[in-house]
Design an enzyme around this catalytic site. Structure first.
Site, PDB file in Angstrom:
ATOM      1  N   SER A   7     -10.417 -16.188  18.513  1.00 47.71           N
ATOM      2  CA  SER A   7     -10.453 -14.753  18.795  1.00 47.71           C
ATOM      3  C   SER A   7     -10.492 -14.494  20.160  1.00 47.71           C
ATOM      4  CB  SER A   7     -11.762 -14.263  18.083  1.00 47.71           C
ATOM      5  OG  SER A   7     -12.350 -13.032  18.938  1.00 47.71           O
ATOM      6  N   HIS A  32      -6.265 -14.007  16.872  1.00 45.94           N
ATOM      7  CA  HIS A  32      -7.346 -13.263  16.231  1.00 45.94           C
ATOM      8  C   HIS A  32      -7.659 -11.967  17.225  1.00 45.94           C
ATOM      9  CE1 HIS A  32      -9.992 -11.789  13.034  1.00 45.94           C
ATOM     10  NE2 HIS A  32     -10.767 -11.695  14.030  1.00 45.94           N
ATOM     11  N   ASP A  34      -9.796  -8.637  17.679  1.00 46.05           N
ATOM     12  CA  ASP A  34     -11.037  -8.144  17.372  1.00 46.05           C
ATOM     13  C   ASP A  34     -11.003  -6.628  17.771  1.00 46.05           C
ATOM     14  OD1 ASP A  34     -12.854 -11.023  17.300  1.00 46.05           O
ATOM     15  OD2 ASP A  34     -12.317  -9.866  15.563  1.00 46.05           O
ATOM     16  N   MET A  36     -12.422  -2.817  17.976  1.00 40.26           N
ATOM     17  CA  MET A  36     -13.636  -2.328  17.628  1.00 40.26           C
ATOM     18  C   MET A  36     -13.671  -0.872  18.160  1.00 40.26           C
ATOM     19  SD  MET A  36     -16.152  -5.424  18.409  1.00 40.26           S
ATOM     20  CE  MET A  36     -15.932  -7.099  18.199  1.00 40.26           C
ATOM     21  N   HIS A  65      -7.853  -7.525  13.364  1.00 37.33           N
ATOM     22  CA  HIS A  65      -8.984  -7.198  12.513  1.00 37.33           C
ATOM     23  C   HIS A  65      -9.736  -5.856  12.945  1.00 37.33           C
ATOM     24  CE1 HIS A  65     -13.326  -8.764  11.919  1.00 37.33           C
ATOM     25  NE2 HIS A  65     -13.169  -7.681  11.298  1.00 37.33           N
ATOM     26  N   MET A  67     -12.134  -3.452  13.153  1.00 40.69           N
ATOM     27  CA  MET A  67     -13.440  -2.856  12.821  1.00 40.69           C
ATOM     28  C   MET A  67     -13.538  -1.430  13.400  1.00 40.69           C
ATOM     29  SD  MET A  67     -15.338  -6.477  14.089  1.00 40.69           S
ATOM     30  CE  MET A  67     -13.835  -7.191  14.964  1.00 40.69           C
ATOM     31  N   MET A 136     -16.664 -11.872   6.462  1.00 41.93           N
ATOM     32  CA  MET A 136     -17.374 -12.250   7.836  1.00 41.93           C
ATOM     33  C   MET A 136     -18.596 -12.868   7.383  1.00 41.93           C
ATOM     34  SD  MET A 136     -15.917 -10.178   9.986  1.00 41.93           S
ATOM     35  CE  MET A 136     -17.078 -10.204  11.202  1.00 41.93           C
ATOM     36  N   ASP A 174     -14.925 -15.628   9.292  1.00 52.91           N
ATOM     37  CA  ASP A 174     -15.026 -15.219  10.654  1.00 52.91           C
ATOM     38  C   ASP A 174     -16.097 -14.874  11.442  1.00 52.91           C
ATOM     39  OD1 ASP A 174     -13.402 -12.064  12.207  1.00 52.91           O
ATOM     40  OD2 ASP A 174     -14.475 -13.823  13.173  1.00 52.91           O
ATOM     41  N   GLY A 175     -16.793 -15.638  12.305  1.00 49.25           N
ATOM     42  CA  GLY A 175     -17.948 -15.416  12.806  1.00 49.25           C
ATOM     43  C   GLY A 175     -18.939 -16.883  12.769  1.00 49.25           C
TER      44      GLY A 175
HETATM   45  C1  DX5 Z   1     -17.034 -10.222  15.475  1.00 46.79           C
HETATM   46  C2  DX5 Z   1     -15.841 -10.659  15.521  1.00 46.79           C
HETATM   47  C3  DX5 Z   1     -15.526 -12.231  15.251  1.00 46.79           C
HETATM   48  C4  DX5 Z   1     -16.084 -12.969  16.277  1.00 46.79           C
HETATM   49  C5  DX5 Z   1     -15.938 -14.407  16.127  1.00 46.79           C
HETATM   50  O1  DX5 Z   1     -17.369  -8.924  15.314  1.00 46.79           O
HETATM   51  O2  DX5 Z   1     -15.023  -9.924  14.200  1.00 46.79           O
HETATM   52  O3  DX5 Z   1     -14.153 -12.350  15.156  1.00 46.79           O
HETATM   53  O4  DX5 Z   1     -15.327 -12.530  17.563  1.00 46.79           O
HETATM   54  O5  DX5 Z   1     -16.514 -14.997  17.233  1.00 46.79           O
HETATM   55  P1  DX5 Z   1     -17.480 -16.210  17.263  1.00 46.79           P
HETATM   56  O6  DX5 Z   1     -16.422 -17.215  16.809  1.00 46.79           O
HETATM   57  O7  DX5 Z   1     -17.775 -16.153  18.863  1.00 46.79           O
HETATM   58  O8  DX5 Z   1     -18.614 -15.935  16.338  1.00 46.79           O
HETATM   59 ZN    ZN Z   2     -12.934 -10.866  13.913  1.00 48.51          ZN
END
Ligand code: DX5
Ligand code: ZN
Length: 216
Positions: A7, A32, A34, A36, A65, A67, A136, A174-175
């Site tokens: 990510s 990936h 993210d 937001m 992804h 969000m 998640m 993811d996470g």
């Molecule tokens: C969180 C994201 C994840 C996150 C993963 O909202 O969707 O993709 O960035 O990061 P790590 O691997 O640092 O937990």
């Molecule tokens: Zn993500």
């Protein structure tokens, strides 16, 4: 085939082109993204323009992804920006089936995302439309959080649902993914692993990606 999707939330935002070139050189399978919106999650990161900007620096599939609230509004913009896979949160969309269809009509792979507390029953009737299902293992909105172990059981249940229904969707997690947590997730049935913090803070990111993929 286990795939690793670093990510870029954990990358240096002032040098994103460099970051994705590095991710490809480290042997990753996907990039990936993210996305937001500061509404569905408190943080604002970037939108389709970032996808467009990094597209010319990598040949890896871009796994976006979303969000964001009302994700359907952004599907065409991410298609035009070169995204290959688009996943969106079922908690942020009133018409999951329609949005999945829209993503596929735009020629991208489509997937839904479930927050840790969201039940698998929310996607029971759309499994056949999903190329990937993202579970998640942290609450969305930030990188570097602690892995939520209860999600391992959810991976197992999802894998059974897919197998029983003869569905071929990938299971992405993811996470909080690192070589240790990846093992539990892969053993439970996940085959696409997002990793931000564990890769970008590693002394040897290529090796970390290898360890995540070839869990021991
Ligand atoms: C969180 C994201 C994840 C996150 C993963 O909202 O969707 O993709 O960035 O990061 P790590 O691997 O640092 O937990
Ligand atoms: Zn993500």
């Amino acid at each position: 085939m286990i795939k690793v999707a670093p990510s870029i939330l954990s990358a240096d935002f002032s040098a994103m082109g460099e970051a994705v070139k590095n991710v490809e050189a480290w042997g990753a399978d996907y990039i990936h993204l993210d996305v937001m919106d500061g509404n569905f999650v408190p943080q604002i990161t970037f939108g389709a323009m970032m996808c467009k900007a990094i597209r010319k620096h990598t040949s890896l599939p871009i796994d976006a992804h979303l969000m964001v609230r009302e994700p359907r509004k952004y599907v065409e913009a991410f298609r035009d920006a070169g995204a290959d896979i688009l996943t969106f949160h079922v908690e942020a969309d009133d018409h999951i089936h329609g949005t999945l269809q829209k993503i596929k009509e735009c020629g991208m792979k489509a997937g839904v995302v479930l927050n840790p507390a969201t039940s698998l029953s929310a996607i029971e009737y759309v499994l056949e439309y999903c190329d990937m299902i993202l579970l998640m293992s942290v609450n969305p909105g930030m990188g570097g959080q602690k892995f939520i172990p209860e999600v391992v059981r959810k991976i197992e249940k999802l894998k059974k649902m897919l197998d029983d229904g003869g569905h071929k969707a990938d299971i992405e997690i993811d996470g909080g993914i690192n070589p240790e947590t990846a093992k539990y997730c892969i053993d439970a049935g996940a085959n696409v692993l997002v990793a931000g913090n564990s890769v970008f803070t590693s002394q040897n990111p290529a090796n970390t990606i290898k360890l995540i993929r070839n869990h021991f």
